[in-house]
Design a protein around this motif. Structure first.
Motif, PDB file in Angstrom:
ATOM      1  N   THR A  24       0.825  -1.207   0.000  1.00 19.73           N
ATOM      2  CA  THR A  24       0.000   0.000   0.000  1.00 19.73           C
ATOM      3  C   THR A  24       0.856   1.253   0.000  1.00 19.73           C
ATOM      4  O   THR A  24       1.879   1.313   0.682  1.00 19.73           O
ATOM      5  CB  THR A  24      -0.916   0.026   1.242  1.00 19.73           C
ATOM      6  N   LYS A 110     -10.412   2.375   8.287  1.00 20.86           N
ATOM      7  CA  LYS A 110     -10.533   1.896   6.907  1.00 20.86           C
ATOM      8  C   LYS A 110      -9.296   1.062   6.575  1.00 20.86           C
ATOM      9  O   LYS A 110      -8.175   1.434   6.933  1.00 20.86           O
ATOM     10  CB  LYS A 110     -10.675   3.074   5.941  1.00 20.86           C
ATOM     11  N   THR A 111      -9.516  -0.052   5.903  1.00 19.27           N
ATOM     12  CA  THR A 111      -8.409  -0.946   5.544  1.00 19.27           C
ATOM     13  C   THR A 111      -8.019  -0.747   4.089  1.00 19.27           C
ATOM     14  O   THR A 111      -8.867  -0.793   3.189  1.00 19.27           O
ATOM     15  CB  THR A 111      -8.800  -2.420   5.787  1.00 19.27           C
ATOM     16  N   ASN A 113      -5.637  -2.641   1.766  1.00 14.53           N
ATOM     17  CA  ASN A 113      -4.797  -3.830   1.596  1.00 14.53           C
ATOM     18  C   ASN A 113      -4.251  -4.301   2.939  1.00 14.53           C
ATOM     19  O   ASN A 113      -5.004  -4.796   3.761  1.00 14.53           O
ATOM     20  CB  ASN A 113      -3.674  -3.539   0.592  1.00 14.53           C
ATOM     21  N   ASP A 114      -2.948  -4.111   3.179  1.00 15.86           N
ATOM     22  CA  ASP A 114      -2.321  -4.594   4.412  1.00 15.86           C
ATOM     23  C   ASP A 114      -2.157  -3.496   5.466  1.00 15.86           C
ATOM     24  O   ASP A 114      -1.423  -3.665   6.437  1.00 15.86           O
ATOM     25  CB  ASP A 114      -0.951  -5.190   4.097  1.00 15.86           C
ATOM     26  N   GLU A 116      -4.100  -0.647   8.037  1.00 17.91           N
ATOM     27  CA  GLU A 116      -5.309  -0.127   8.687  1.00 17.91           C
ATOM     28  C   GLU A 116      -5.090   1.334   9.050  1.00 17.91           C
ATOM     29  O   GLU A 116      -4.072   1.686   9.654  1.00 17.91           O
ATOM     30  CB  GLU A 116      -5.652  -0.937   9.941  1.00 17.91           C
ATOM     31  N   GLU A 118      -6.768   4.642  10.930  1.00 19.65           N
ATOM     32  CA  GLU A 118      -7.742   5.099  11.915  1.00 19.65           C
ATOM     33  C   GLU A 118      -7.831   6.620  11.850  1.00 19.65           C
ATOM     34  O   GLU A 118      -6.819   7.318  11.904  1.00 19.65           O
ATOM     35  CB  GLU A 118      -7.282   4.651  13.306  1.00 19.65           C
ATOM     36  N   HIS A 136       0.213  -1.299  11.101  1.00 21.45           N
ATOM     37  CA  HIS A 136       0.671  -2.343  10.181  1.00 21.45           C
ATOM     38  C   HIS A 136       1.655  -3.253  10.893  1.00 21.45           C
ATOM     39  O   HIS A 136       2.682  -2.807  11.420  1.00 21.45           O
ATOM     40  CB  HIS A 136       1.352  -1.714   8.960  1.00 21.45           C
TER      41      HIS A 136
END
Length: 265
Positions: A24, A110-111, A113-114, A116, A118, A136
């Motif tokens: 990402t 929201k995510t 790919n790998d 997250e 916040e 991550h």
């Protein structure tokens, strides 16, 4: 599997931060011209702007969205912002295709790919300003500038980040003795303005944890601060809380036109 970032530019003239993992690549804000941001990507060895997965917006002030519309149109990039910020950006960034516009509401995760991400609210004179914490592989990176104060809620969200980009906007004496008219000084000092060097230090004392190693002092005022003054003030404030820089944690400068080295969180 590392989380990396570079503060491409930070200050009253323009802001942009790059974040990447193995899968990402994101840009937070685009407060410089599209050409300048492309140059900063090259300087920081961040690859091609057109390869990023999206742009996260913190708020609609020009030093955070100046190049947003041009970048999005040129490279067909997705833009993420909360609904009130989208409304406030109407007429400021030009036309953006509907398929490139995404909502990312405050106090949500929201995510990508790998990675997250916040979101959390701050106190600033914008429609609905918010900043971000990146998670991550057990690592945590927090970004927080453009706030008039740091609440207990904000501290709880950014606490024990491994790396932290935080506002250290002004030296109070420089601001008060400077050329700004009183209404601007009052705005900066108010609860919806910016935090001072000392306020930054006191906030840091409450959020530095065992895992916190690197702190980047950001959004320094061009007219009311200097890197050396900000760093010294934060160091001295942390020392009153028995936190030693260069030992427990390391302070880093940011710049309005030069990116920081692409660093591992």
């Amino acid at each position: 599997m590392s989380l990396k970032f570079s503060v491409l530019a930070s200050g009253s003239s323009g802001n942009a931060i790059y974040v990447e993992t193995e899968k990402t690549r994101l840009l937070v804000d685009a407060g410089l011209s599209a050409k300048q941001i492309q140059i900063l990507f090259e300087k920081a060895a961040c690859g091609e702007v057109g390869d990023i997965d999206g742009i996260l917006v913190t708020h609609e002030h020009s030093d955070h969205i100046k190049g947003l519309g041009v970048l999005a149109r040129k490279f067909k990039l997705p833009i993420y912002a909360n609904k009130n910020t989208w409304n406030a950006m109407n007429g400021l960034i030009g036309e953006v295709n509907t398929e490139q516009k995404f909502e990312f509401e405050m106090e949500t995760v929201k995510t990508f790919n790998d990675l997250e991400v916040e979101s959390f609210g701050v106190s600033h004179d914008a429609a609905e300003p918010m900043f971000y914490v990146f998670h991550h592989n057990g690592r945590k990176l927090a970004l927080m500038t453009d706030t008039g104060y740091v609440s207990d809620r904000m501290k709880g969200i950014i606490r024990d980040s491994h790396s932290l980009v935080i506002e250290s906007n002004h030296d109070i004496n420089m601001l008060m003795m400077g050329r700004y008219p009183w209404n601007i000084k009052r705005r900066i000092l108010g609860d919806h303005g910016h935090i001072s060097n000392e306020d930054c230090g006191h906030a840091l004392a409450d959020v530095i944890g065992d895992g916190t190693k690197h702190i980047y002092l950001a959004h320094l005022s061009k007219d009311n601060n200097m890197k050396d003054i900000a760093r010294l003030a934060v160091e001295q404030t942390l020392k009153t809380h028995d936190i030693l820089t260069g030992d427990q944690v390391f302070l880093h400068d940011t710049d309005a036109s030069q990116p920081t080295k692409l660093a591992v969180v």
